[in-house]
Design an enzyme around this catalytic site. Structure first.
Site, PDB file in Angstrom:
ATOM      1  N   GLU A  55       0.868  -1.176   0.000  1.00  0.00           N
ATOM      2  CA  GLU A  55       0.000   0.000   0.000  1.00  0.00           C
ATOM      3  C   GLU A  55       0.909   1.231   0.000  1.00  0.00           C
ATOM      4  OE1 GLU A  55      -2.671   0.265   3.331  1.00  0.00           O
ATOM      5  OE2 GLU A  55      -3.516   2.155   2.590  1.00  0.00           O
ATOM      6  N   ARG A 298       5.524 -13.322   9.264  1.00  0.00           N
ATOM      7  CA  ARG A 298       6.183 -12.034   9.025  1.00  0.00           C
ATOM      8  C   ARG A 298       7.650 -12.108   9.429  1.00  0.00           C
ATOM      9  NH1 ARG A 298       2.511  -7.764   9.034  1.00  0.00           N
ATOM     10  NH2 ARG A 298       4.110  -6.244   9.505  1.00  0.00           N
ATOM     11  N   LYS A 308       4.516   0.891   9.282  1.00  0.00           N
ATOM     12  CA  LYS A 308       4.700   2.138   8.540  1.00  0.00           C
ATOM     13  C   LYS A 308       4.200   3.340   9.327  1.00  0.00           C
ATOM     14  CE  LYS A 308       3.093   0.138   4.742  1.00  0.00           C
ATOM     15  NZ  LYS A 308       2.497  -0.030   3.420  1.00  0.00           N
TER      16      LYS A 308
HETATM   17  P1  ATP Z   1       1.865  -1.613   7.768  1.00  0.00           P
HETATM   18  O1  ATP Z   1       0.946  -2.423   8.623  1.00  0.00           O
HETATM   19  O2  ATP Z   1       3.091  -1.122   8.459  1.00  0.00           O
HETATM   20  O3  ATP Z   1       1.184  -0.584   6.943  1.00  0.00           O
HETATM   21  P2  ATP Z   1       1.582  -3.595   5.826  1.00  0.00           P
HETATM   22  O4  ATP Z   1       1.948  -4.978   6.140  1.00  0.00           O
HETATM   23  O5  ATP Z   1       0.147  -3.282   5.843  1.00  0.00           O
HETATM   24  O6  ATP Z   1       2.436  -2.661   6.727  1.00  0.00           O
HETATM   25  P3  ATP Z   1       1.652  -3.438   3.033  1.00  0.00           P
HETATM   26  O7  ATP Z   1       2.096  -2.316   2.203  1.00  0.00           O
HETATM   27  O8  ATP Z   1       0.212  -3.784   3.017  1.00  0.00           O
HETATM   28  O9  ATP Z   1       2.176  -3.139   4.456  1.00  0.00           O
HETATM   29  O10 ATP Z   1       2.507  -4.733   2.738  1.00  0.00           O
HETATM   30  C1  ATP Z   1       2.781  -5.213   1.453  1.00  0.00           C
HETATM   31  C2  ATP Z   1       3.136  -6.666   1.540  1.00  0.00           C
HETATM   32  O11 ATP Z   1       4.260  -6.838   2.373  1.00  0.00           O
HETATM   33  C3  ATP Z   1       2.007  -7.475   2.136  1.00  0.00           C
HETATM   34  O12 ATP Z   1       1.844  -8.650   1.367  1.00  0.00           O
HETATM   35  C4  ATP Z   1       2.479  -7.789   3.514  1.00  0.00           C
HETATM   36  O13 ATP Z   1       1.970  -9.018   3.939  1.00  0.00           O
HETATM   37  C5  ATP Z   1       3.989  -7.822   3.335  1.00  0.00           C
HETATM   38  N1  ATP Z   1       4.674  -7.498   4.590  1.00  0.00           N
HETATM   39  C6  ATP Z   1       4.529  -6.389   5.331  1.00  0.00           C
HETATM   40  N2  ATP Z   1       5.262  -6.447   6.455  1.00  0.00           N
HETATM   41  C7  ATP Z   1       5.910  -7.645   6.416  1.00  0.00           C
HETATM   42  C8  ATP Z   1       6.828  -8.300   7.283  1.00  0.00           C
HETATM   43  N3  ATP Z   1       7.239  -7.751   8.436  1.00  0.00           N
HETATM   44  N4  ATP Z   1       7.296  -9.506   6.909  1.00  0.00           N
HETATM   45  C9  ATP Z   1       6.905 -10.063   5.762  1.00  0.00           C
HETATM   46  N5  ATP Z   1       6.047  -9.506   4.907  1.00  0.00           N
HETATM   47  C10 ATP Z   1       5.545  -8.305   5.214  1.00  0.00           C
HETATM   48 MG    MG Z   2      -1.437  -3.660   4.677  1.00  0.00          MG
END
Ligand code: ATP
Ligand code: MG
Length: 596
Positions: A55, A298, A308
């Site tokens: 995102e 994760r 983020k």
């Molecule tokens: P935040 O909650 O900080 O906004 P998010 O996980 O929602 O982070 P996204 O931009 O939706 O962030 O993530 C894009 C992809 O990266 C998703 O498929 C998510 O599952 C993966 N991802 C995010 N954080 C991790 C992590 N710590 N380890 C592995 N994959 C991750």
């Molecule tokens: Mg997300």
């Protein structure tokens, strides 16, 4: 293998392979790659297609490196494709600046996408699909507000109740939903919901929202839409539209998988081409397929924040100097710090893929970076806390050019010229007037080897008015110089140096971990994660570089002998005014400190 029996992959991998060599080495083994292998072998898929779906509401962080390496890595290994999809269904928080940053970071990590897509490319398809769900009698417009909806939803132990609007006719639902789309209703006053089961054990299946009204401009579609699709609806349909075969996501989406499958089945894109005609019209090629969601754990690292929202807070509240501050565990922060794409890929390979949640020690990451830099970074000499050393038995104005190997283990790095003269800078801590036990460096009347020169003896210690050591007078034993009979004479210590008159002054930024505790967001002892920010994590010193370390391009990485790995700052470095960041020390000094 079924995903109900996941995670035979150990948290710590058995085979440790350097990514540079991994193409030839045994292929990575984990439960997801096994599923992919089986699907190709059985003919379920002839080619596989994955996607990385961030995102664009912030820059990518170290956790995303795992999702990137997994999605792009698997696509590459099995000769498939991986899309980069900006999951931009949430207007207001998203920004084109982040879109560019994400593209940059994915490329920096070493990957290239098959197609670049935006979830917002599919808004018209999502809308048509929602009309189809209404026509099929499995979606309805609800007038309950958010709070009422929560109340009707029930709890983990109590079933939910049907909304009083659940039995509206298809005609009425179509009319209301079209008017939602036309902007006739206020934010939050109506919601389109899936008609599934308000008593489902899985709360995600209790008539989840599909569309909500939000009259807010979108960074990609402007004011075209007053309604926006919910994540659970948009994500699975985006996957289906792109022909994604394996939709890899993190474990928190496991409970959403039944809903993912429900939307994919009910909308049934492959059999309803009229739904995706808008994409064909827009020239976006598409062959919808039925995707399968697979969850993995994760990446969590000690001393890191992988939210983020919190990373944004560090930037907005000036705890750091920006998203690319070298103290940040964003990919651009790590890049500016001098971390290498190969080192990060090695970490991800080493951590492996499983369904076990765990926290990886930050030292493992540092170890991977050191391992990569040890083989890829040329050596240089620099002095960060200078003490003058005069070789009194050399004539005034003595000058020589010495030839040094750029890498002790790899001749292909070649050699460089290092100026040597009568007056040098050495590290202040390499001299001790009263040496502690086991100190093998320089002391009064003591001997030490000057790296690449020969053995010197400290004959006189000069002090300033405050009693601080200001200069050492030493004699160089000419018999111990290169090619001389005494060149092999042994002394215990070797120290590095730079020629005082040739050295180039540099700003050197010494970085430590940003947080002073391993789990900054544990919220234990009533402290907030921000209380654990280490104000000393950045120290700036003036150092002295041998000339060959100064005249380099930004982002060139070196080992400054005995000090650590350093990188010429990506933004501020100039050959005439060098700026270096310390990437990592040569050894894990942190463990020693923490244990003390
Ligand atoms: P935040 O909650 O900080 O906004 P998010 O996980 O929602 O982070 P996204 O931009 O939706 O962030 O993530 C894009 C992809 O990266 C998703 O498929 C998510 O599952 C993966 N991802 C995010 N954080 C991790 C992590 N710590 N380890 C592995 N994959 C991750
Ligand atoms: Mg997300």
């Amino acid at each position: 293998m079924s995903i109900d029996h996941p995670a035979t992959a150990p948290a710590t991998p058995t085979a440790i392979v350097h990514p540079a060599a991994s193409e030839q080495a045994a292929p990575q083994q984990d439960f997801i790659r096994q599923i992919v292998r089986d699907d190709l072998a059985s003919g379920k898929h002839h080619a596989i297609h994955t996607r990385f779906p961030p995102e664009p509401n912030g820059y990518l962080h170290i956790g995303h490196a795992k999702a990137i390496c997994l999605n792009f890595g698997i696509a590459g290994e099995f000769r498939g494709w991986c899309n980069l999809r900006l999951d931009d269904t949430n207007p207001g928080k998203e920004d084109p600046e982040f879109v560019e940053g994400i593209k940059d970071d994915v490329r920096w990590l070493g990957f290239e996408w098959h197609a670049l897509r935006h979830a917002s490319d599919y808004f018209e398809v999502f809308y048509r699909s929602a009309l189809k769900l209404i026509e099929d009698g499995v979606a309805y417009v609800d007038d309950l507000n958010a709070e009422e909806m929560r109340e009707y939803r029930g709890t983990l132990t109590a079933a939910g109740r049907n909304s009083p609007h659940r039995e509206r006719s298809v005609a009425e639902n179509l009319d209301l939903f079209r008017r939602m789309r036309a902007g006739e209703f206020a934010d939050g006053s109506k919601t389109l919901r899936a008609k599934i089961d308000m008593s489902a054990g899985n709360i995600n299946m209790r008539d989840p929202a599909i569309y909500r009204i939000r009259k807010i401009a979108h960074q990609n579609t402007g004011d075209a839409w007053p309604i926006y699709p919910m994540y659970d609806y948009a994500h699975c349909l985006s996957d289906a539209l792109e022909g994604i075969t394996h939709s890899l996501c993190t474990l928190e989406f496991e409970d959403h998988r039944p809903l993912y499958d429900w939307f994919v089945d009910k909308v049934d894109l492959p059999n309803h081409p009229q739904l995706w005609q808008p994409l064909v019209d827009a020239g976006l090629s598409t062959v919808p397929a039925k995707p399968r969601q697979i969850e993995f754990s994760r990446l969590n690292l000690s001393y890191c924040i992988t939210s983020k929202r919190k990373l944004a807070q560090l930037v907005n509240e000036n705890f750091v100097d920006g998203w690319d501050d070298p103290r940040m565990n964003t990919l651009r922060g790590l890049r500016r710090r001098g971390f290498t794409p190969a080192g990060l890929r090695l970490l991800i390979e080493r951590v492996g893929v499983s369904k076990q949640n765990s926290v990886i020690d930050y030292a493992v990451l540092e170890g991977c970076i050191r391992e990569d830099l040890d083989t890829t970074a040329a050596r240089r000499m620099a002095v960060l806390d200078p003490l003058k050393l005069v070789l009194t038995n050399l004539p005034e104005g003595h000058g020589e050019t010495l030839t040094f190997a750029n890498h002790p283990k790899n001749e292909s790095f070649g050699t460089r010229e290092v100026p040597f003269a009568r007056e040098l800078w050495i590290e202040r801590e390499d001299f001790a007037e009263v040496p502690p036990k086991g100190f093998h460096r320089l002391k009064p009347e003591g001997e030490v080897r000057l790296r690449g020169v020969g053995i010197i003896k400290c004959e006189q210690v000069i002090k300033d008015a405050d009693g601080k050591v200001s200069e050492l007078h030493c004699a160089l034993d000419p018999e111990t110089r290169h090619g001389m009979p005494g060149a092999d004479r042994k002394v215990k210590g070797t120290i590095h140096w730079v020629s005082a008159k040739h050295a180039v002054a540099a700003e050197v930024r010494i970085y430590e971990r940003l947080f002073s505790v391993a789990a900054p967001d544990s919220e234990e002892d009533g402290k907030s994660w921000l209380d654990h920010v280490n104000p000393q994590a950045k120290q700036v010193v003036r150092g002295w570089l041998e000339p060959a370390a100064a005249n380099v391009d930004p982002e060139q990485r070196f080992q400054f002998e005995r000090l650590g790995y350093f990188v010429a700052d990506r933004v501020d470095h100039r050959a005439a005014a060098p700026v270096f960041n310390r990437t990592v020390t040569l050894r894990d000094t942190w463990a020693a400190q923490a244990g003390a």
